[in-house]
Design an enzyme around this catalytic site. Sequence first.
Site, PDB file in Angstrom:
ATOM      1  N   CYS A 156      16.784   2.114  10.249  1.00  0.00           N
ATOM      2  CA  CYS A 156      15.179   1.806  11.157  1.00  0.00           C
ATOM      3  C   CYS A 156      16.434   0.995  11.976  1.00  0.00           C
ATOM      4  O   CYS A 156      15.687   0.868  13.110  1.00  0.00           O
ATOM      5  CB  CYS A 156      15.291   1.272  10.713  1.00  0.00           C
ATOM      6  SG  CYS A 156      13.608   2.266   9.416  1.00  0.00           S
TER       7      CYS A 156
HETATM    8  N1  COA Z   1      -3.743   7.540  -0.589  1.00  0.00           N
HETATM    9  C1  COA Z   1      -4.539   6.278  -1.537  1.00  0.00           C
HETATM   10  N2  COA Z   1      -4.331   5.652  -3.057  1.00  0.00           N
HETATM   11  C2  COA Z   1      -2.841   5.396  -2.307  1.00  0.00           C
HETATM   12  C3  COA Z   1      -1.830   6.305  -1.444  1.00  0.00           C
HETATM   13  C4  COA Z   1      -2.656   6.726  -0.615  1.00  0.00           C
HETATM   14  N3  COA Z   1      -1.618   8.353   0.363  1.00  0.00           N
HETATM   15  N4  COA Z   1      -0.947   6.060  -1.613  1.00  0.00           N
HETATM   16  C5  COA Z   1      -0.739   4.773  -2.838  1.00  0.00           C
HETATM   17  N5  COA Z   1      -2.391   4.589  -3.018  1.00  0.00           N
HETATM   18  C6  COA Z   1      -2.891   3.476  -4.390  1.00  0.00           C
HETATM   19  C7  COA Z   1      -2.099   2.996  -5.359  1.00  0.00           C
HETATM   20  O1  COA Z   1      -1.946   4.131  -5.962  1.00  0.00           O
HETATM   21  C8  COA Z   1      -2.572   1.961  -5.923  1.00  0.00           C
HETATM   22  O2  COA Z   1      -3.682   1.869  -6.616  1.00  0.00           O
HETATM   23  P1  COA Z   1      -3.824   0.936  -7.591  1.00  0.00           P
HETATM   24  O3  COA Z   1      -4.487  -0.536  -6.413  1.00  0.00           O
HETATM   25  O4  COA Z   1      -4.484   1.348  -8.222  1.00  0.00           O
HETATM   26  O5  COA Z   1      -2.571   1.009  -8.535  1.00  0.00           O
HETATM   27  C9  COA Z   1      -3.081   1.389  -4.084  1.00  0.00           C
HETATM   28  O6  COA Z   1      -3.580   2.209  -3.466  1.00  0.00           O
HETATM   29  C10 COA Z   1      -2.176  -0.251  -3.273  1.00  0.00           C
HETATM   30  O7  COA Z   1      -0.696   0.855  -3.298  1.00  0.00           O
HETATM   31  P2  COA Z   1       0.458   0.778  -2.999  1.00  0.00           P
HETATM   32  O8  COA Z   1       1.471   0.919  -2.862  1.00  0.00           O
HETATM   33  O9  COA Z   1       1.182  -1.179  -3.522  1.00  0.00           O
HETATM   34  O10 COA Z   1       0.562   0.256  -1.494  1.00  0.00           O
HETATM   35  P3  COA Z   1       0.320  -0.981   0.144  1.00  0.00           P
HETATM   36  O11 COA Z   1       0.401  -1.948   0.204  1.00  0.00           O
HETATM   37  O12 COA Z   1       1.603  -2.025  -0.909  1.00  0.00           O
HETATM   38  O13 COA Z   1       0.875   0.234   0.598  1.00  0.00           O
HETATM   39  C11 COA Z   1       3.117   1.223   1.710  1.00  0.00           C
HETATM   40  C12 COA Z   1       2.447   1.018   1.656  1.00  0.00           C
HETATM   41  C13 COA Z   1       3.939   1.919   1.777  1.00  0.00           C
HETATM   42  C14 COA Z   1       2.041   1.326   3.067  1.00  0.00           C
HETATM   43  C15 COA Z   1       3.691  -0.229   2.319  1.00  0.00           C
HETATM   44  O14 COA Z   1       3.927  -0.839   0.997  1.00  0.00           O
HETATM   45  C16 COA Z   1       4.640  -0.576   3.466  1.00  0.00           C
HETATM   46  O15 COA Z   1       4.471  -0.325   4.316  1.00  0.00           O
HETATM   47  N6  COA Z   1       5.611  -0.847   3.056  1.00  0.00           N
HETATM   48  C17 COA Z   1       6.339  -1.120   3.915  1.00  0.00           C
HETATM   49  C18 COA Z   1       7.089   0.124   4.296  1.00  0.00           C
HETATM   50  C19 COA Z   1       8.196  -0.318   5.475  1.00  0.00           C
HETATM   51  O16 COA Z   1       8.197  -1.161   5.675  1.00  0.00           O
HETATM   52  N7  COA Z   1       9.758   0.401   4.861  1.00  0.00           N
HETATM   53  C20 COA Z   1      10.580   0.109   5.720  1.00  0.00           C
HETATM   54  C21 COA Z   1      10.587   1.969   5.817  1.00  0.00           C
HETATM   55  S1  COA Z   1      12.524   2.163   6.914  1.00  0.00           S
END
Ligand code: COA
Length: 373
Positions: A156
Amino acid sequence: MHKVVISGSGLFTPPNAVSNQELVAAFNCYVQAFNQQHQALIEAGHCAPLAESSAEFIEKASGIKQRYLMDKHGVLDPLRMRPYLPERSNEVLSLQAEMGVAAAREALQSAGKQPEDIDMVVVACSNMQRPYPAISIEVQHALGINGFAFDMNVACSSATFGIQTASNAIASGQARAVLVISPEICSAHLNFRDRDSHFIFGDAASAVLLERADTADAPQQFEVLGSHLATVFSNAIRNNFGFLNACDEQGIGKPDKLFVQQGRKVFKEVCPMVGEHILQHLSALNIAPSDVRRFWLHQANLSMNHLIARRILGRDASLDEAPVILDRYANTSSAGSIIAFHLNKQDLIANDIGVISSFGAGYSIGSVVLKMC
Ligand code: COA
């Protein structure tokens, strides 16, 4: 050393907008079919049922509302869930080069430059559709540019690393003008069957044109005051796809050959690093954070950007100070902060300071501080 400016930028947006609702409908169809197929195993406790995705979760967790894809039919087909991008003959411009050429043409036009004014082309992005010949050399050829071209990949952060490379080449006299192009087909490295990440990415291509200040005559130019790059090894974002895959049949087609991340970990580890990185960079240039007119931040997650802006400014940033494009484009990897720059620079005035910032796999972090001329 020559003074360097960004004098042009360009954007290619794929034709297929896909909403969260469309993506989730396809994902949930796949989940229901999987659970039905594995019902006996699930009931016997031998297989965990898959959970459905939700459009509300996606928008709340990431800020993403939709993305643009090179192909949506393959992605939204629950039996396929990957883009359908047919191979082309070697005699035809490749897909990634085509996207890059479109963005580059707009950058040339906005800078008022011709192909003969350019000496160097860098294609800087997360995924190259082949190892060689370099995509950049194909772009160079398609645009009729002399000089030299090369591909580089810092995930990225590819565009900011590319801008530093271009800027150094111009400052030292190795090139008069350089195109840095980021054609990202993120939909082809995304696992659309993975609930945790199926919504994250979109496709797009961006381009910036850098040149010597004394040759630039574009209506809007930004002097490159400095760039600052950093890398710290991490496995939290990883893709094991590569040319060695064919040498171990057991690994072919496994999920680790696509994008995999520990999103929460990335969130927690990267935000403070990026905030500190930008603060250090501004401090080294004797610029107070409050004197920055605009932050063109990497476009991965809205809450991450809020956190980073708060760390830098000590308060929330307004949309005007830190514009958002990920709601429409999702995460377009290296193209994201350049798209934010391209779409949100016209209203700046002379001497306004702006920061382009990127972060991603590696980890890799880059910042470029600009002053409008
Ligand atoms: N739909 C519904 N629920 C979902 C889901 C989806 N698609 N994906 C995950 N969940 C649920 C999980 O199961 C979890 O449930 P629980 O609390 O009952 O265990 C909950 O939502 C939270 O999951 P989590 O993975 O901790 O979510 P988050 O708030 O961290 O958001 C991202 C996920 C990926 C959006 C976030 O972590 C993010 O953007 N991180 C940085 C990514 C980044 O910048 N990467 C660089 C890439 S180049």
